[in-house]
Every structure is written in C-alpha cells, then in structure tokens.
Scaffold this active site. Structure first.
Site, PDB file in Angstrom:
ATOM      1  N   CYS A 292      26.716  42.058  46.131  1.00 46.32           N
ATOM      2  CA  CYS A 292      28.056  42.146  45.540  1.00 46.32           C
ATOM      3  C   CYS A 292      28.243  41.056  44.482  1.00 46.32           C
ATOM      4  CB  CYS A 292      29.134  42.025  46.618  1.00 46.32           C
ATOM      5  SG  CYS A 292      30.804  41.981  45.912  1.00 46.32           S
TER       6      CYS A 292
ATOM      7  N   CYS B  43      31.190  38.715  45.185  1.00 47.36           N
ATOM      8  CA  CYS B  43      30.878  37.709  46.214  1.00 47.36           C
ATOM      9  C   CYS B  43      30.088  36.570  45.573  1.00 47.36           C
ATOM     10  CB  CYS B  43      30.077  38.333  47.354  1.00 47.36           C
ATOM     11  SG  CYS B  43      31.068  39.296  48.515  1.00 47.36           S
TER      12      CYS B  43
ATOM     13  N   ASP C  70      37.979  38.609  33.034  1.00 49.37           N
ATOM     14  CA  ASP C  70      37.172  39.827  33.016  1.00 49.37           C
ATOM     15  C   ASP C  70      36.156  39.732  31.875  1.00 49.37           C
ATOM     16  OD1 ASP C  70      37.718  42.984  34.175  1.00 49.37           O
ATOM     17  OD2 ASP C  70      36.395  42.713  32.442  1.00 49.37           O
TER      18      ASP C  70
ATOM     19  N   HIS D 228      34.709  39.615  51.559  1.00 47.21           N
ATOM     20  CA  HIS D 228      34.321  40.906  50.998  1.00 47.21           C
ATOM     21  C   HIS D 228      35.090  42.037  51.671  1.00 47.21           C
ATOM     22  CE1 HIS D 228      31.791  43.756  48.817  1.00 47.21           C
ATOM     23  NE2 HIS D 228      31.886  44.496  49.907  1.00 47.21           N
TER      24      HIS D 228
ATOM     25  N   ASN E  58      42.077  49.461  41.197  1.00 47.24           N
ATOM     26  CA  ASN E  58      41.486  50.805  41.211  1.00 47.24           C
ATOM     27  C   ASN E  58      40.811  50.993  42.561  1.00 47.24           C
ATOM     28  OD1 ASN E  58      42.252  51.271  38.504  1.00 47.24           O
ATOM     29  ND2 ASN E  58      40.449  50.174  37.767  1.00 47.24           N
TER      30      ASN E  58
ATOM     31  N   GLY F 290      38.587  54.846  38.974  1.00 45.92           N
ATOM     32  CA  GLY F 290      38.049  53.925  37.979  1.00 45.92           C
ATOM     33  C   GLY F 290      37.414  52.677  38.549  1.00 45.92           C
TER      34      GLY F 290
ATOM     35  N   HIS G  82      34.378  45.486  45.394  1.00 44.76           N
ATOM     36  CA  HIS G  82      34.945  44.280  46.029  1.00 44.76           C
ATOM     37  C   HIS G  82      36.385  44.263  45.550  1.00 44.76           C
ATOM     38  CE1 HIS G  82      34.422  39.828  47.319  1.00 44.76           C
ATOM     39  NE2 HIS G  82      35.705  39.978  46.987  1.00 44.76           N
TER      40      HIS G  82
ATOM     41  N   HIS H  63      39.777  43.910  44.004  1.00 45.72           N
ATOM     42  CA  HIS H  63      40.228  43.037  42.921  1.00 45.72           C
ATOM     43  C   HIS H  63      41.476  43.614  42.286  1.00 45.72           C
ATOM     44  CE1 HIS H  63      37.202  45.894  41.382  1.00 45.72           C
ATOM     45  NE2 HIS H  63      37.875  45.918  40.250  1.00 45.72           N
TER      46      HIS H  63
ATOM     47  N   HIS I 289      43.512  43.590  38.704  1.00 44.87           N
ATOM     48  CA  HIS I 289      43.468  43.272  37.276  1.00 44.87           C
ATOM     49  C   HIS I 289      44.854  42.752  36.880  1.00 44.87           C
ATOM     50  CE1 HIS I 289      39.779  45.800  36.335  1.00 44.87           C
ATOM     51  NE2 HIS I 289      40.177  46.392  37.454  1.00 44.87           N
TER      52      HIS I 289
HETATM   53  P1  AMP Z   1      37.015  48.116  38.233  1.00 43.66           P
HETATM   54  O1  AMP Z   1      36.453  49.081  37.218  1.00 43.66           O
HETATM   55  O2  AMP Z   1      38.467  48.318  38.538  1.00 43.66           O
HETATM   56  O3  AMP Z   1      36.148  48.084  39.472  1.00 43.66           O
HETATM   57  O4  AMP Z   1      36.950  46.695  37.554  1.00 43.66           O
HETATM   58  C1  AMP Z   1      35.785  45.925  37.542  1.00 43.66           C
HETATM   59  C2  AMP Z   1      35.949  44.932  36.433  1.00 43.66           C
HETATM   60  O5  AMP Z   1      34.999  43.918  36.632  1.00 43.66           O
HETATM   61  C3  AMP Z   1      35.707  45.501  35.039  1.00 43.66           C
HETATM   62  O6  AMP Z   1      36.887  45.317  34.257  1.00 43.66           O
HETATM   63  C4  AMP Z   1      34.535  44.698  34.517  1.00 43.66           C
HETATM   64  O7  AMP Z   1      34.656  44.387  33.148  1.00 43.66           O
HETATM   65  C5  AMP Z   1      34.607  43.449  35.364  1.00 43.66           C
HETATM   66  N1  AMP Z   1      33.350  42.754  35.589  1.00 43.66           N
HETATM   67  C6  AMP Z   1      32.166  43.275  35.991  1.00 43.66           C
HETATM   68  N2  AMP Z   1      31.239  42.296  36.132  1.00 43.66           N
HETATM   69  C7  AMP Z   1      31.875  41.133  35.821  1.00 43.66           C
HETATM   70  C8  AMP Z   1      31.470  39.769  35.767  1.00 43.66           C
HETATM   71  N3  AMP Z   1      30.219  39.384  36.072  1.00 43.66           N
HETATM   72  N4  AMP Z   1      32.380  38.847  35.397  1.00 43.66           N
HETATM   73  C9  AMP Z   1      33.634  39.201  35.084  1.00 43.66           C
HETATM   74  N5  AMP Z   1      34.094  40.470  35.128  1.00 43.66           N
HETATM   75  C10 AMP Z   1      33.215  41.426  35.470  1.00 43.66           C
END
Ligand code: AMP
Length: 116
Positions: free
Chosen positions: A8, A11, A34, A50, A89, A95, A100, A102, A104
């Site tokens: 992950c 994580c 992001d 997690h 999401n 989407g 994990h 999160h 936005h």
């Molecule tokens: P979701 O599509 O809602 O699962 O959002 C995942 C978000 O994680 C996306 O907006 C990606 O741009 C962001 N993301 C993926 N990997 C990383 C990373 N290593 N550091 C920061 N953001 C990330």
C-alpha cells in the site's frame, strides 16, 4: 494486521518509507499534497491505519473518522481556504485508484455540481 506498507503506497507515505510532500501528521492522521493535483490546492488526508475504503470502516473507527474530518477543517483554516471540496471515492466505479481510505481536500477553482 495493518502493516501493509509493502503493498500500500499510502501506508508507505504514512510510515515515511515513501516520500511525499507532507503537510500534517499526528499519531493517527497524515496529510500530504496530491501527486497529480486536480485543483490549485489538492491535499490528501489519510488515517495511518490501513482501512481500504470508507465502507470498510465501522463503529470502532468513529473517533478516527471524526479526526480525519476535523483535520480537513483545520487544514482549510491553515491554508485560508474559504470554499473547498472534501471528497472520498469509495470503490473503482466511484474513481478510487488507491485502496487506502483518503479524503481529497481541494480548493482554488470553481467546482461543478453534480461532480463528474
Ligand atoms: P483516488 O483516485 O480517489 O483513489 O485518489 C488517489 C489519489 O492519490 C490520486 O489523486 C493520485 O494523484 C494520488 N496519488 C497517488 N500516488 C500518490 C503519491 N505517491 N503521492 C501523492 N499522491 C498520490
């Protein structure tokens, strides 16, 4: 049980083994920028623990879920965001690309409703 760092990415960010642009951390919550921002301000707020997505949370996570929302509020204040969007999401069809939980936190542009 929750040590899923090897699989992950969030994580890994939470435990520091994967680099990120860290904005905030405490014993339960981490926030970072992001990688692919969809707004001038685009932060991700995650639990250290997690939990794959919101529908995997239950009563035992009530305090943690509250902390995540309050962190969003504090960061909005810290970044002087008057109007912002806070979204999670839940599942691929909605989407979700990182499994994990999160939130936005996005601001700095106009948002449409309903969301696309
Ligand atoms: P979701 O599509 O809602 O699962 O959002 C995942 C978000 O994680 C996306 O907006 C990606 O741009 C962001 N993301 C993926 N990997 C990383 C990373 N290593 N550091 C920061 N953001 C990330």
């Amino acid at each position: 049980m929750y040590n899923t760092t090897m699989t992950c990415i969030f994580c890994g960010i939470a435990d520091g083994s994967i680099k990120s642009q860290l904005i905030y951390e405490d014993e339960d919550v981490v926030a970072f920028k992001d990688l692919n921002p969809q707004a001038p301000t685009h932060l991700l707020i995650i639990p250290r623990q997690h939990i794959a997505r919101l529908d995997e949370a239950d009563e035992q996570h009530a305090l943690l879920l509250g902390k995540l929302l309050l962190t969003a509020k504090k960061l909005a204040k810290q970044f002087n965001l008057k109007d912002f969007r806070l979204v999670t999401n839940n599942g691929k069809g909605a989407g979700q690309s990182v499994d994990h939980l999160h939130f936005h936190l996005m601001a700095g542009r106009r948002f449409n409703w309903p969301a696309g």
